[in-house]
Design a protein around this motif. Structure first.
Motif, PDB file in Angstrom:
ATOM      1  N   LEU A   1       0.837  -1.305  -0.023  1.00 14.38           N
ATOM      2  CA  LEU A   1       0.125  -0.015   0.116  1.00 14.38           C
ATOM      3  C   LEU A   1       1.042   1.202   0.071  1.00 14.38           C
ATOM      4  O   LEU A   1       1.911   1.319   0.791  1.00 14.38           O
ATOM      5  CB  LEU A   1      -0.609  -0.066   1.112  1.00 14.38           C
ATOM      6  CG  LEU A   1      -1.960  -1.064   1.470  1.00 14.38           C
ATOM      7  CD1 LEU A   1      -2.606  -0.799   2.732  1.00 14.38           C
ATOM      8  CD2 LEU A   1      -2.763  -1.141   0.301  1.00 14.38           C
ATOM      9  N   GLY A   2       0.359   2.470  -0.683  1.00 12.10           N
ATOM     10  CA  GLY A   2       0.893   3.508  -0.692  1.00 12.10           C
ATOM     11  C   GLY A   2       0.002   4.772  -0.594  1.00 12.10           C
ATOM     12  O   GLY A   2      -1.212   4.499  -0.960  1.00 12.10           O
TER      13      GLY A   2
ATOM     14  N   SER B   1       9.487   7.092  -1.766  1.00 10.34           N
ATOM     15  CA  SER B   1       8.549   8.333  -2.765  1.00 10.34           C
ATOM     16  C   SER B   1       8.845   7.852  -3.855  1.00 10.34           C
ATOM     17  O   SER B   1       9.843   7.533  -4.518  1.00 10.34           O
ATOM     18  CB  SER B   1       8.787   9.467  -2.318  1.00 10.34           C
ATOM     19  OG  SER B   1       8.447  10.687  -3.028  1.00 10.34           O
ATOM     20  N   ASN B   2       7.506   7.711  -4.570  1.00 13.67           N
ATOM     21  CA  ASN B   2       7.424   7.498  -6.002  1.00 13.67           C
ATOM     22  C   ASN B   2       6.303   8.064  -6.947  1.00 13.67           C
ATOM     23  O   ASN B   2       5.608   8.654  -6.074  1.00 13.67           O
ATOM     24  CB  ASN B   2       7.737   5.924  -6.206  1.00 13.67           C
ATOM     25  CG  ASN B   2       6.651   5.157  -5.955  1.00 13.67           C
ATOM     26  OD1 ASN B   2       6.556   4.820  -4.618  1.00 13.67           O
ATOM     27  ND2 ASN B   2       5.318   4.906  -6.488  1.00 13.67           N
TER      28      ASN B   2
ATOM     29  N   ALA C   1      -1.468   5.227   9.590  1.00 16.66           N
ATOM     30  CA  ALA C   1      -0.961   6.165  10.307  1.00 16.66           C
ATOM     31  C   ALA C   1      -0.951   7.267   9.657  1.00 16.66           C
ATOM     32  O   ALA C   1      -1.533   8.462  10.124  1.00 16.66           O
ATOM     33  CB  ALA C   1       0.512   5.874  10.911  1.00 16.66           C
ATOM     34  N   LEU C   2      -0.381   7.306   8.144  1.00 16.77           N
ATOM     35  CA  LEU C   2      -0.402   8.691   7.518  1.00 16.77           C
ATOM     36  C   LEU C   2      -1.860   9.243   7.373  1.00 16.77           C
ATOM     37  O   LEU C   2      -1.837  10.446   7.419  1.00 16.77           O
ATOM     38  CB  LEU C   2       0.414   8.343   6.127  1.00 16.77           C
ATOM     39  CG  LEU C   2       0.435   9.613   5.226  1.00 16.77           C
ATOM     40  CD1 LEU C   2       1.020  10.751   5.749  1.00 16.77           C
ATOM     41  CD2 LEU C   2       1.154   9.224   3.998  1.00 16.77           C
ATOM     42  N   CYS C   3      -2.667   8.289   6.890  1.00 14.05           N
ATOM     43  CA  CYS C   3      -3.897   8.806   6.799  1.00 14.05           C
ATOM     44  C   CYS C   3      -4.682   9.237   7.941  1.00 14.05           C
ATOM     45  O   CYS C   3      -5.447  10.509   7.792  1.00 14.05           O
ATOM     46  CB  CYS C   3      -4.915   7.673   6.112  1.00 14.05           C
ATOM     47  SG  CYS C   3      -4.570   7.323   4.471  1.00 14.05           S
TER      48      CYS C   3
ATOM     49  N   LEU D   1       0.078  15.336  -2.518  1.00 21.93           N
ATOM     50  CA  LEU D   1       1.018  15.998  -3.174  1.00 21.93           C
ATOM     51  C   LEU D   1       1.642  15.705  -4.374  1.00 21.93           C
ATOM     52  O   LEU D   1       2.951  15.862  -4.602  1.00 21.93           O
ATOM     53  CB  LEU D   1       2.184  16.954  -2.243  1.00 21.93           C
ATOM     54  CG  LEU D   1       1.588  17.659  -0.981  1.00 21.93           C
ATOM     55  CD1 LEU D   1       2.848  17.907  -0.013  1.00 21.93           C
ATOM     56  CD2 LEU D   1       0.593  18.652  -1.280  1.00 21.93           C
ATOM     57  N   GLY D   2       0.774  15.040  -5.136  1.00 23.06           N
ATOM     58  CA  GLY D   2       1.604  14.403  -6.449  1.00 23.06           C
ATOM     59  C   GLY D   2       2.525  13.452  -6.291  1.00 23.06           C
ATOM     60  O   GLY D   2       3.056  13.151  -7.358  1.00 23.06           O
ATOM     61  N   MET D   3       2.681  12.921  -5.080  1.00 17.92           N
ATOM     62  CA  MET D   3       3.729  11.651  -5.094  1.00 17.92           C
ATOM     63  C   MET D   3       3.091  10.485  -4.213  1.00 17.92           C
ATOM     64  O   MET D   3       2.091  10.653  -3.425  1.00 17.92           O
ATOM     65  CB  MET D   3       4.951  12.015  -4.417  1.00 17.92           C
ATOM     66  CG  MET D   3       4.763  12.703  -2.729  1.00 17.92           C
ATOM     67  SD  MET D   3       6.346  13.264  -2.234  1.00 17.92           S
ATOM     68  CE  MET D   3       5.767  14.204  -1.198  1.00 17.92           C
ATOM     69  N   GLU D   4       3.515   9.349  -4.405  1.00 15.09           N
ATOM     70  CA  GLU D   4       3.059   8.204  -3.536  1.00 15.09           C
ATOM     71  C   GLU D   4       4.218   7.918  -2.664  1.00 15.09           C
ATOM     72  O   GLU D   4       5.289   7.662  -3.024  1.00 15.09           O
ATOM     73  CB  GLU D   4       2.706   6.908  -4.458  1.00 15.09           C
ATOM     74  CG  GLU D   4       2.142   5.772  -3.742  1.00 15.09           C
ATOM     75  CD  GLU D   4       2.054   4.463  -4.645  1.00 15.09           C
ATOM     76  OE1 GLU D   4       2.010   3.431  -4.084  1.00 15.09           O
ATOM     77  OE2 GLU D   4       2.009   4.724  -5.877  1.00 15.09           O
TER      78      GLU D   4
END
Length: 101
Positions: free
Chosen positions: A19-20, A37-38, A93-95, A24-27
């Motif tokens: 999962l990613g 980051s990609n 955690a990020l979400c 801001l336009g990056m995964e």
């Protein structure tokens, strides 16, 4: 974003996913190499399966940058664990930090 971790697992119907989170336009994701980051949907190791919209993060770019900076310190040097800190727990955690619960 959801990626198949193995063609064999996908062919056998075994749910093994990476999962990613796109922001801001990056995964962004977490794996054995630490924070990654990609470009969205273009992970170099896994086969892209699809995206699941989670809503909008009503944060300014500065607020998002601060969250990412804090999380890079918290997750950057952590050891990947299939049963602990992994791509799924990082995405959750990020979400949560972005208000996407």
């Amino acid at each position: 974003h959801v990626d198949d971790t193995s063609w064999l697992a996908a062919a056998a119907g075994i749910p093994a996913f990476h999962l990613g989170v796109e922001i801001l336009g990056m995964e962004l994701s977490f794996g054995t190499q630490g924070l990654i980051s990609n470009c969205p949907g273009e992970h170099e190791t896994y086969k892209y399966r699809g995206a699941l919209p989670l809503g909008l993060a009503w944060r300014t770019e500065q607020q998002v940058t601060e969250v990412l900076h804090d999380m890079s310190r918290e997750w950057g040097d952590q050891v990947y664990s299939i049963n602990g800190r992994n791509c799924q727990t990082f995405a959750e955690a990020l979400c949560s930090r972005l208000g996407l619960e």
